[in-house]
Structures are given as structure tokens and as C-alpha cells.
Design a protein around this motif. Structure first.
Motif, PDB file in Angstrom:
ATOM      1  N   THR A  55      46.475  46.849  41.999  1.00  0.00           N
ATOM      2  CA  THR A  55      45.290  46.354  42.498  1.00  0.00           C
ATOM      3  C   THR A  55      44.174  46.040  41.335  1.00  0.00           C
ATOM      4  OG1 THR A  55      44.681  48.394  43.263  1.00  0.00           O
ATOM      5  CG2 THR A  55      45.818  47.030  44.915  1.00  0.00           C
ATOM      6  N   SER A  56      44.029  46.938  40.429  1.00  0.00           N
ATOM      7  CA  SER A  56      43.025  47.108  39.539  1.00  0.00           C
ATOM      8  C   SER A  56      43.324  45.875  38.563  1.00  0.00           C
ATOM      9  CB  SER A  56      42.917  48.298  38.716  1.00  0.00           C
ATOM     10  OG  SER A  56      42.725  49.318  39.347  1.00  0.00           O
ATOM     11  N   MET A  57      44.555  45.342  38.253  1.00  0.00           N
ATOM     12  CA  MET A  57      44.747  44.116  37.524  1.00  0.00           C
ATOM     13  C   MET A  57      44.406  42.899  38.254  1.00  0.00           C
ATOM     14  SD  MET A  57      47.752  45.162  34.852  1.00  0.00           S
ATOM     15  CE  MET A  57      47.727  43.632  34.405  1.00  0.00           C
ATOM     16  N   VAL A  58      44.944  42.842  39.353  1.00  0.00           N
ATOM     17  CA  VAL A  58      44.426  41.864  40.173  1.00  0.00           C
ATOM     18  C   VAL A  58      42.724  41.533  40.421  1.00  0.00           C
ATOM     19  CG1 VAL A  58      44.448  40.695  42.612  1.00  0.00           C
ATOM     20  CG2 VAL A  58      46.462  41.743  41.366  1.00  0.00           C
ATOM     21  N   LEU A  59      42.177  42.891  40.509  1.00  0.00           N
ATOM     22  CA  LEU A  59      40.736  42.888  40.538  1.00  0.00           C
ATOM     23  C   LEU A  59      40.073  42.495  39.200  1.00  0.00           C
ATOM     24  CD1 LEU A  59      40.035  45.600  43.318  1.00  0.00           C
ATOM     25  CD2 LEU A  59      39.847  42.867  43.525  1.00  0.00           C
ATOM     26  N   ARG A  60      40.850  42.660  38.290  1.00  0.00           N
ATOM     27  CA  ARG A  60      40.474  42.428  36.885  1.00  0.00           C
ATOM     28  C   ARG A  60      39.447  43.462  36.284  1.00  0.00           C
ATOM     29  NH1 ARG A  60      40.309  37.700  39.228  1.00  0.00           N
ATOM     30  NH2 ARG A  60      38.075  37.298  38.810  1.00  0.00           N
ATOM     31  N   GLY A  87      53.813  42.354  36.084  1.00  0.00           N
ATOM     32  CA  GLY A  87      54.527  40.970  36.435  1.00  0.00           C
ATOM     33  C   GLY A  87      54.056  40.542  37.795  1.00  0.00           C
ATOM     34  N   VAL A  88      54.043  41.572  38.887  1.00  0.00           N
ATOM     35  CA  VAL A  88      53.661  41.550  40.187  1.00  0.00           C
ATOM     36  C   VAL A  88      52.005  41.158  40.402  1.00  0.00           C
ATOM     37  CG1 VAL A  88      53.192  42.443  42.173  1.00  0.00           C
ATOM     38  CG2 VAL A  88      55.549  43.211  41.279  1.00  0.00           C
ATOM     39  N   SER A  89      51.170  41.903  39.316  1.00  0.00           N
ATOM     40  CA  SER A  89      49.964  41.633  39.103  1.00  0.00           C
ATOM     41  C   SER A  89      49.678  40.258  38.721  1.00  0.00           C
ATOM     42  CB  SER A  89      49.258  42.458  38.403  1.00  0.00           C
ATOM     43  OG  SER A  89      49.550  44.062  38.715  1.00  0.00           O
ATOM     44  N   ASN A  90      50.401  39.801  37.756  1.00  0.00           N
ATOM     45  CA  ASN A  90      50.163  38.293  37.513  1.00  0.00           C
ATOM     46  C   ASN A  90      50.535  37.336  38.256  1.00  0.00           C
ATOM     47  OD1 ASN A  90      49.338  37.898  34.217  1.00  0.00           O
ATOM     48  ND2 ASN A  90      50.176  40.188  34.646  1.00  0.00           N
TER      49      ASN A  90
END
Length: 114
Positions: A55-60, A87-90
């Protein structure tokens, strides 16, 4: 230990101390809730940290990504598992997540070499 890791840890610790020293009830409650959230429950701490990383990756949020990478590392998340999280985050976050993935991989590699 690398400068990348040392600098992040030192800054985070210093600023968390300053934030908590303000004695703001809302901030203290948020920190407490954060701590409680990642404890074992129906989901293990490991799974929760993996979710936190995704979730942190998606929220950048690069700081959050580093924090969750550290927790994942401590809990034994493998490099292969981290790469699947990336991979999922991207996929979910889109190509705008790619620069954060590069920085996350750099930090992950530093942690593995620690």
C-alpha cells in the motif's frame, strides 16, 4: 551499514522523538494505533508488513516504503516475496510507481547487504 540506511534511521528516530515530545494526543494515538495494527492477529505481523509495503508503494510514500522494507526484512520476507510485492504494487498503482520501485529495490539491496 550503508549511509542510505543510517541516514533514514537517524532522521526517522530524531523526528519521531520531536513529534512525540510535542505531547499532542492525536499524534500519540496515531502512533499507538500504528503499533497495534501491525501486531499478530487474524493476519500475522509478516503479512501485515507485506500489505503495508504494497500500500505504501501504491501511495508512493518513500519513507513508508523504507520503513516497511525494514520491517519485512526483520520478519524474514524473502527477496522473491519482495519482488512479487513490487509487481502487485506496480500493477495496482500503475507505471507512476516505477520510480518508487527503483528506490525501494536500492533500499532492499542495502538491507540485504547489511
Amino acid at each position: 551499514m550503508s549511509d542510505l540506511i543510517n541516514n533514514f534511521r537517524a532522521y526517522r528516530e530524531k523526528m519521531n522523538e520531536k513529534l512525540l515530545a510535542t505531547d499532542n494526543k492525536v499524534i500519540k494515538r496515531i502512533y499507538s494505533l500504528d503499533t497495534l495494527t501491525y501486531q499478530d492477529g487474524a493476519l500475522s505481523s509478516k503479512v501485515k508488513e507485506m500489505l503495508g509495503l504494497a500500500t505504501s508503494m501504491v501511495l508512493r510514500c518513500d519513507d513508508c516504503i523504507k520503513y516497511h522494507l525494514e520491517q519485512c526484512h526483520k520478519l524474514g520476507v524473502t527477496t522473491d516475496e519482495v519482488m512479487e510485492i513490487f509487481g502487485v504494487s506496480n500493477l495496482v498503482g500503475g507505471t507512476i510507481v516505477i520510480p518508487h520501485t527503483r528506490r525501494a529495490l536500492e533500499y532492499c539491496l542495502e538491507l540485504c547487504g547489511e
